[in-house]
Design an enzyme around this catalytic site. Structure first.
Site, mmCIF file in Angstrom:
data_model
loop_
_atom_site.group_PDB
_atom_site.id
_atom_site.type_symbol
_atom_site.label_atom_id
_atom_site.label_comp_id
_atom_site.label_asym_id
_atom_site.label_seq_id
_atom_site.Cartn_x
_atom_site.Cartn_y
_atom_site.Cartn_z
ATOM 1 N N ASP A 278 -7.684 -5.973 13.405
ATOM 2 C CA ASP A 278 -8.704 -5.412 13.072
ATOM 3 C C ASP A 278 -9.837 -6.650 12.943
ATOM 4 O OD1 ASP A 278 -8.455 -2.755 13.080
ATOM 5 O OD2 ASP A 278 -8.591 -2.589 10.998
ATOM 6 N N HIS B 78 -5.182 -3.600 2.196
ATOM 7 C CA HIS B 78 -5.689 -4.265 3.376
ATOM 8 C C HIS B 78 -6.489 -5.438 3.256
ATOM 9 C CE1 HIS B 78 -4.607 -0.136 4.643
ATOM 10 N NE2 HIS B 78 -4.669 -0.630 6.139
ATOM 11 N N GLU C 147 -18.772 4.040 -0.525
ATOM 12 C CA GLU C 147 -17.870 3.229 -1.481
ATOM 13 C C GLU C 147 -18.780 2.913 -2.542
ATOM 14 O OE1 GLU C 147 -18.419 2.225 1.771
ATOM 15 O OE2 GLU C 147 -16.531 2.812 2.792
ATOM 16 N N ARG D 70 1.002 -1.280 -0.173
ATOM 17 C CA ARG D 70 -0.058 -0.057 0.031
ATOM 18 C C ARG D 70 0.834 1.316 -0.095
ATOM 19 N NH1 ARG D 70 -1.407 1.623 5.989
ATOM 20 N NH2 ARG D 70 0.072 -0.055 7.245
ATOM 21 N N PHE E 151 -14.306 -3.328 1.379
ATOM 22 C CA PHE E 151 -15.112 -2.341 1.232
ATOM 23 C C PHE E 151 -15.592 -2.093 -0.456
ATOM 24 C CE2 PHE E 151 -13.778 -0.622 5.399
ATOM 25 C CZ PHE E 151 -14.647 -1.307 6.216
ATOM 26 N N ARG F 147 -1.602 -4.679 3.737
ATOM 27 C CA ARG F 147 -1.137 -3.822 4.729
ATOM 28 C C ARG F 147 0.205 -4.350 5.368
ATOM 29 N NH1 ARG F 147 -2.205 -4.118 10.465
ATOM 30 N NH2 ARG F 147 -1.790 -2.007 11.573
#
Lengths: 272, 313
Positions: free
Chosen positions: B117, B109, B58, B10, B83, B167
């Site tokens: 998360d 991610h 999104e 990323r 998303f 990530r």
């Protein structure tokens, strides 16, 4: 003949095209197509800066028919405006036709965006309006939404975008015919009050009779002079407008007339 | 191993996007309130006029990008993979892929390596969802060099692209001079006994496993699959013919991902067993990435164990 009379006559031709297409296809959506017929007639025969010989002209005004199932109305105005042959309307929805059930930008000249899955057209219109601003272009973007369609959550995401970027080159038109597949708007999932909702989301509101040619013409004129905010025209319409047995009847949302009904419909459109 | 540089793909994306924005004025960037995490903020700072923060919306972001693409601009839309490919699936299907629009979806991610998360944010179905869409090109890059190449390369091809990024910081595998081609897998190590097909963060694991197995007398060919679609059939066929054992590894559900894509080619052209390593149709959990890779059997340790128990020397 005055401009209004001329457009009223043209709208009848557009409605004939809708009935012809749906009858030949033995399927399709006449109700909502007939309710936006006058609005589309004014747009395509009085308002839009477009060129039928150069459908992808970069400076053109854009129309996003977010309620894509009303393709018969869009195809009818495009054909009558010279983007393709009027007789092709009879091939609507057939296996070897370019006139898909829902508008396909890559197949039909003059269709600015492929639509069909409800709720996405306003976001698309925003994207085009944003690029108009970024590149200092003068084109305007029109997004046509159904009153049932605005039950989709994405519409309200998109209204925030229209407002954030002050898209005064954007004009939303709500076809408020008060009917969706399962019944009336109030019964199924009320989107009312539409004007207050859009107003609170930052839009300039114009309420009109969506079958009054003069009012439609005036609304587009007013919208063009609104600065620093998007406009939403809420057009009160009649589903099935122009065909007596279809008017305000929810069952005509998505079915084709029989041969007998077709003949009556075409006769009514000739008589008016 | 301490001297190997690490970087998350990323981060490479953010840096490459800024470079691309300097070279190509048609690049437009959209994000959904995650610009700091997807690293599109680097572009946003230098080109505020060409950057649009669409908020936590999104679906609106993807459809707006499709509108932008009809104006001969090249939108890059970014958010977390869950998303992008999940929440905005219908927008990607109907407003991007069906009209075959020039929209680049760069999803960061991806996979369980998102870590702490937990399951709601660990996208392990996106390769499956995206590669089944007609007109879509699907990339999943493994390091800094490859990601920087991909970010620019996808601007040169016409049509929708899904670029899957991570990530987790992983090793920089390739020298800056390395050449890549969309649709062509990269043979990182030579080997005759086993082929490991890996993608994204698992390429590093495959390389580590191959080093250890080499010491034990097993020669491993590590193949980096940066393009999931179109899949490189020739390389799959070549490896199937030249090596005894085939293994795939991915930070993704074993249903529908890299292993499935390779299996489809094998079934059609050269029926041969493939050991699919990946998330075995279960949701993830919170934890750090390294622990999760170990727990869900997508690390070098598991590859070594699996290969040793399946190879007949």
């Amino acid at each position: 003949m005055s401009k209004v009379e001329e457009l009223e006559k043209k709208a009848k031709t557009i409605r004939k095209g809708i009935i012809e297409a749906v009858y030949e296809a033995k399927s399709g959506h006449p109700g909502g197509s007939l309710s936006i017929a006058d609005i589309l007639t004014v747009l395509y025969f009085n308002e839009l800066k477009i060129d039928e010989n150069n459908p992808d002209w970069e400076e053109r005004d854009r129309v996003i028919l977010s309620k894509g199932h009303c393709s018969p109305a869009l195809y009818s105005v495009l054909a009558n405006r010279g983007f393709f042959k009027v007789e092709d309307l009879k091939t609507f929805r057939k296996i070897d036709s370019y006139l898909q059930g829902h508008p396909d930008k890559n197949k039909v000249p003059g269709v600015d965006m492929t639509t069909g899955s409800l709720g996405q057209g306003l976001s698309i219109a925003n994207g085009i309006a944003l690029m108009g601003k970024l590149q200092n272009k003068n084109y305007r973007v029109y997004a046509i939404l159904g009153d049932g369609e605005i039950e989709e959550g994405q519409i309200w995401e998109a209204t925030m975008t229209s407002n954030k970027y002050k898209l005064d080159n954007l004009c939303v038109i709500i076809d408020n015919n008060n009917l969706q597949i399962d019944g009336s708007i109030e019964e199924v999932m009320s989107s009312y009050p539409i004007d207050e909702k859009f107003k609170s989301f930052g839009f300039q509101i114009i309420n009109i009779d969506g079958h009054n040619i003069q009012e439609i013409m005036d609304a587009f004129e007013v919208a063009k002079n609104v600065k620093n905010k998007p406009t939403c025209i809420i057009a009160k319409t009649i589903k099935g407008k122009g065909i007596s047995f279809m008017e305000n009847r929810v069952e005509w949302h998505g079915k084709a007339p029989t041969e007998e009904q077709y003949k009556i419909a075409m006769k009514e459109l000739s008589n008016i | 191993m301490e001297n190997i540089k690490k970087k998350a793909t990323r981060q490479s994306y953010g840096e490459a996007l800024l470079e691309l924005g300097r070279k190509n004025k048609d690049i437009i960037v959209l994000d959904a309130d995650l610009a700091g995490a997807t690293k599109t903020d680097l572009f946003a700072k230098e080109f505020p006029d060409r950057f649009f923060d669409m908020g936590i919306a999104e679906q609106d972001m993807i459809s707006t990008a499709s509108g932008i693409s009809t104006c001969r601009k090249i939108p890059y839309a970014s958010t977390f993979a869950v998303f992008a490919a999940g929440r905005a699936y219908d927008q990607i299907r109907n407003s991007v892929c069906y009209p075959n629009l020039n929209v680049k979806i760069v999803a960061t991610h991806a996979g369980i390596t998102v870590g702490e998360d937990g399951a709601t944010h660990q996208m392990i179905e996106d390769i499956s969802l995206m590669r089944t869409l007609p007109n879509m090109t699907v990339l999943s890059t493994s390091d800094d060099t490859q990601t920087k190449w991909a970010v620019e390369e996808i601007s040169k091809i016409q049509g929708p692209v899904y670029l899957r990024l991570a990530r987790l910081a992983t090793n920089i595998i390739y020298p800056e001079s390395q050449k890549f081609e969309i649709g062509k897998m990269v043979e990182i190590t030579k080997g005759e006994d086993v082929t490991i097909f890996a993608t994204g963060v698992t390429v590093e694991q495959a390389i580590n496993a191959s080093g250890e197995l080499k010491k034990q007398g097993i020669s491993v060919r590590v193949v980096d699959v940066h393009t999931i679609k179109p899949i490189d059939k020739e390389m799959i066929l070549k490896c199937a013919k030249e090596t005894k054992l085939l293994v795939s590894i991915e930070d993704h559900n074993i249903i529908g991902g890299l292993g499935s894509a390779i299996s489809e080619v094998l079934t059609d052209l050269y029926p041969k067993k493939l050991i699919r390593t990946g998330i075995k149709d279960t949701f993830g959990r919170s934890g750090n990435a390294k622990e999760l890779m170990n727990l869900y059997n997508i690390d070098a340790e598991y590859l070594i164990k699996t290969i040793k128990s399946n190879i007949s020397m």
